[in-house]
Design an enzyme around this catalytic site. Structure first.
Site, mmCIF file in Angstrom:
data_model
loop_
_atom_site.group_PDB
_atom_site.id
_atom_site.type_symbol
_atom_site.label_atom_id
_atom_site.label_comp_id
_atom_site.label_asym_id
_atom_site.label_seq_id
_atom_site.Cartn_x
_atom_site.Cartn_y
_atom_site.Cartn_z
ATOM 1 N NE ARG A 92 -21.691 -7.936 3.476
ATOM 2 C CZ ARG A 92 -21.564 -8.858 2.527
ATOM 3 N NH1 ARG A 92 -20.844 -9.949 2.760
ATOM 4 N NH2 ARG A 92 -22.128 -8.713 1.354
ATOM 5 C CG ASN A 137 -17.953 -23.228 14.954
ATOM 6 O OD1 ASN A 137 -17.385 -24.111 14.313
ATOM 7 N ND2 ASN A 137 -17.672 -21.953 14.786
ATOM 8 C CD GLU A 142 -15.658 -17.030 19.854
ATOM 9 O OE1 GLU A 142 -16.102 -16.113 19.126
ATOM 10 O OE2 GLU A 142 -14.450 -17.207 20.093
ATOM 11 C CB VAL A 143 -22.946 -16.267 19.512
ATOM 12 C CG1 VAL A 143 -24.348 -15.707 19.729
ATOM 13 C CG2 VAL A 143 -21.914 -15.136 19.489
ATOM 14 C CG HIS A 145 -24.071 -18.747 14.608
ATOM 15 N ND1 HIS A 145 -24.195 -18.964 15.966
ATOM 16 C CD2 HIS A 145 -22.750 -18.697 14.352
ATOM 17 C CE1 HIS A 145 -22.983 -19.026 16.503
ATOM 18 N NE2 HIS A 145 -22.093 -18.882 15.535
HETATM 19 P P1 5GP Z 1 -19.216 -18.969 16.768
HETATM 20 O O1 5GP Z 1 -17.815 -19.079 17.270
HETATM 21 O O2 5GP Z 1 -20.218 -18.879 17.892
HETATM 22 O O3 5GP Z 1 -19.569 -20.019 15.754
HETATM 23 O O4 5GP Z 1 -19.270 -17.609 15.959
HETATM 24 C C1 5GP Z 1 -19.765 -16.412 16.483
HETATM 25 C C2 5GP Z 1 -19.517 -15.332 15.450
HETATM 26 O O5 5GP Z 1 -20.298 -14.199 15.785
HETATM 27 C C3 5GP Z 1 -18.055 -14.864 15.388
HETATM 28 O O6 5GP Z 1 -17.553 -15.057 14.069
HETATM 29 C C4 5GP Z 1 -18.144 -13.390 15.757
HETATM 30 O O7 5GP Z 1 -17.247 -12.583 15.030
HETATM 31 C C5 5GP Z 1 -19.596 -13.045 15.462
HETATM 32 N N1 5GP Z 1 -20.136 -11.972 16.270
HETATM 33 C C6 5GP Z 1 -20.065 -11.888 17.634
HETATM 34 N N2 5GP Z 1 -20.710 -10.778 18.051
HETATM 35 C C7 5GP Z 1 -21.200 -10.175 16.936
HETATM 36 C C8 5GP Z 1 -21.968 -8.979 16.744
HETATM 37 O O8 5GP Z 1 -22.316 -8.254 17.673
HETATM 38 N N3 5GP Z 1 -22.307 -8.659 15.458
HETATM 39 C C9 5GP Z 1 -21.942 -9.449 14.409
HETATM 40 N N4 5GP Z 1 -22.325 -9.040 13.174
HETATM 41 N N5 5GP Z 1 -21.211 -10.586 14.556
HETATM 42 C C10 5GP Z 1 -20.852 -10.935 15.806
#
Ligand code: 5GP
Length: 118
Positions: A29, A86, A94-95, A99
């Site tokens: 989640r 994304n 962001e990560v 994913h």
């Molecule tokens: P992006 O913007 O890269 O597509 O989405 C990254 C997602 O990772 C965001 O929705 C953010 O809330 C989630 N996220 C970032 N750090 C963590 C974490 O440490 N644990 C979990 N469960 N989600 C994370």
């Protein structure tokens, strides 16, 4: 390749609400949910972005969809849901560990905010 927070979650080095894990993917989640159900499904292999996938990743990438379907069923998302990947800066990634977001549990509206234009 530099490690990400998701690699640490996959290896269970830091806590997460893991819903599913097999040899190819892990699902947990989102820590900052944007909908009643907000699940991240990630390949165990640290592929940085959608722009970095290769043919050898097809099994893991296909598994993202079958696991998404099963988790959507488990969360009761029978009225539908949204799957998002994304990619890099313009995609607001962001990560940098590829994913898939599974979002649902309420009407999600149009895919992009209309005020942001085309
Ligand atoms: P992006 O913007 O890269 O597509 O989405 C990254 C997602 O990772 C965001 O929705 C953010 O809330 C989630 N996220 C970032 N750090 C963590 C974490 O440490 N644990 C979990 N469960 N989600 C994370």
């Amino acid at each position: 390749m530099s490690d990400t927070i998701f690699a640490k979650i996959i290896r269970k080095e830091i806590p997460a609400d893991i819903l599913y894990q097999d040899d190819l993917v892990t699902a947990f989640r989102d820590i900052n949910p944007q909908a009643p159900s907000h699940i991240l499904i990630v390949p165990n292999k640290p592929i940085a972005t959608a722009a970095d996938v290769t043919e050898e990743d097809e099994a893991a990438l296909g598994r993202l969809f079958t696991v998404a379907r099963k988790l959507a069923e488990a969360d009761g998302l029978d009225q539908g849901y949204r799957l998002i990947v994304n990619c890099k800066e313009h995609g607001h990634q962001e990560v940098f560990h590829l994913h898939m977001h599974l979002l649902g549990g309420r009407p999600l509206g149009p895919m992009l905010a209309s005020s942001q234009g085309g």
